[in-house]
Design a protein around this motif. Structure first.
Motif, short mmCIF file in Angstrom:
data_model
loop_
_atom_site.label_atom_id
_atom_site.label_comp_id
_atom_site.label_asym_id
_atom_site.label_seq_id
_atom_site.Cartn_x
_atom_site.Cartn_y
_atom_site.Cartn_z
N LEU A 1 0.83 -1.15 -0.04
CA LEU A 1 -0.03 -0.09 0.21
C LEU A 1 0.87 1.21 0.01
O LEU A 1 1.93 1.16 0.74
N ALA A 2 0.41 2.36 -0.59
CA ALA A 2 1.14 3.40 -0.62
C ALA A 2 0.19 4.76 -1.07
O ALA A 2 -0.94 4.53 -1.49
N PRO A 3 0.65 6.08 -0.81
CA PRO A 3 -0.27 7.18 -0.87
C PRO A 3 -0.62 7.11 -2.51
O PRO A 3 -2.03 7.46 -2.78
N SER A 4 0.30 6.86 -3.27
CA SER A 4 -0.06 6.87 -4.67
C SER A 4 0.67 5.65 -5.54
O SER A 4 1.65 5.09 -4.65
N PRO A 5 -0.14 5.26 -6.48
CA PRO A 5 0.44 3.83 -7.14
C PRO A 5 1.69 3.86 -8.01
O PRO A 5 1.74 3.93 -9.30
N ILE A 6 2.59 4.46 -7.43
CA ILE A 6 3.79 4.59 -7.81
C ILE A 6 4.88 3.86 -7.31
O ILE A 6 5.12 3.74 -6.31
N PRO A 7 5.71 2.85 -8.22
CA PRO A 7 6.48 1.75 -7.67
C PRO A 7 7.92 2.35 -7.14
O PRO A 7 8.55 3.49 -8.01
#
Ligand SMILES: Cc1cc2nc3c(=O)[nH]c(=O)nc-3n(C[C@H](O)[C@H](O)[C@H](O)COP(=O)(O)O)c2cc1C
Length: 357
Positions: free
Chosen positions: A137-143
């Protein structure tokens, strides 16, 4: 060799916790938890010997607040009772040797579900759910690099993470820890929310610095809600992102002053590590040199990074920071602090070792 009268060897009072000196073990993942995420004999020997080696605080490695907030399947956790029982063995041993047990709470965010460093592909190698990993999980879907594309956190994910952080703080207290460090740097969830490079949200958790700070501040509040008032909270914080368009020291000075108002006692400065392209300084004391910039926030300051010679301690404390955390030098030698101190071994080394001198 240092003189024993250097301020680095003086005690530090943090709320009701008295720390015998200002040379602390920096948190360093050992990737050696048992399958339930509990500490093993490795941890007992490793941390016990650093405590016998005279550091002020033994800061236990990044310890996950929830299974999906681990970096690897071998990380320590502090979200189950059996893990808490294992942590009690560590805090008892560290305390018995005269050091103060601290724990770094880890909330990995997008930098999770990867291999251990000694695997073929190491920490940049994603471990997929089919192989025992999980969806980050993260704030935005940026790997991050080649790791999995994380899922953008929904409101209920945020609520759950905050509950996990609060419970982990409560468990850390039950386990006998005296100091908590919340991991807010190195590109983990707290840092991901703060930085415009990794937070592209348009809801109340994204936008300008004030909005990007909201979730991290809620994480600090969650720690404080589960942790006794008389024990100190430290936040490991990036001093800057070291990349164009990322967090600056001006931004971070604002964040630090807000932390001071939320019950945080000390910030522990790092830099970079959010994105692979960030520069990686490697000069002695490089993070400690940010210290004076952050003093205005009204918090105690600490830093790690290339502190490996006794004279670095004298240079750092008190002019740059209040506390130094030593990492790799203490991996190479558990007695590094005792040697750096240069005092009469019959006064500073454990009595069991006096016949060695
Ligand atoms: C093996 C290893 C594991 C590490 N694990 C962590 C960790 O769990 N949490 C953290 O905040 N930093 C971690 N770090 C960074 C160290 O705490 C420290 O900040 C960094 O190594 C710089 O200090 P040094 O030059 O004294 O090693 C790790 C570093 C190493 C070498």
């Amino acid at each position: 060799m240092l003189s024993t009268s250097s301020p680095v060897w003086t005690a530090l009072q943090l709320r009701e916790v008295l720390v015998p000196n200002r040379v602390w073990l920096s948190p360093m993942c050992q990737y050696s938890a048992d399958p339930s995420g509990a500490p093993t004999d490795w941890h007992l020997a490793h941390y016990g010997s650093r405590a016998a080696g005279g550091v002020g605080v033994v800061m236990i490695e990044c310890t996950a607040v929830a299974p999906d907030m681990r970096t690897t399947i071998s990380d320590l956790g502090i979200y189950r009772d059996e893990q808490v029982r294992g942590h009690r063995r560590l805090t008892a041993a560290i305390t018995a040797m005269g050091s103060v047990p601290g724990i770094q709470l880890g909330v990995a965010g997008r930098k999770s579900s990867h291999g251990v460093p000694w695997d073929n592909a190491g920490t940049r190698h994603p471990v997929l759910p089919a192989d025992g990993g999980w969806q980050p999980l993260a704030p935005s879907p940026i790997p991050f690099a080649d790791l999995a594309v994380p899922t953008e956190m929904a409101a209920q994910d945020g609520t759950r993470v905050l509950e996990d952080v609060e419970q982990a703080a409560r468990n850390a207290d039950r386990a006998g820890y005296q100091v908590i460090e919340l991991h807010g740097a190195n590109g983990y969830l707290f840092h991901e929310f703060l930085s415009p490079l990794t937070n592209h949200r348009t809801d109340e958790w994204g936008g300008d610095l004030e909005r990007r700070m909201r979730f991290p501040l809620e994480m600090v509040n969650a720690v404080r809600a589960g942790w006794p008032e008389d024990k100190p909270v430290i936040v490991r914080l990036p001093a800057e992102d070291l990349l164009e368009g990322g967090l600056t020291t001006d931004d971070m000075a604002v964040v630090a002053s807000r932390l001071a108002g939320e019950g945080v006692d000390m910030i522990d400065l790092l830099s970079g590590a959010l994105v692979p392209e960030a520069s990686r300084p490697a000069t002695p004391l490089h993070n400690a040199r940010y210290g004076p910039r952050f003093r205005a926030a009204g918090l105690l300051t600490a830093a790690s990074g290339q502190i490996s010679q006794p004279e670095h301690l004298d240079e750092a404390v008190p002019d740059l920071v209040d506390v130094v955390l030593v990492g790799r030098a203490l991996l190479r030698d558990p007695y590094w602090a005792l040697r750096a101190r240069g005092a009469d071994p019959l006064e500073s080394w454990p009595k069991q070792y006096h016949r060695a001198f």
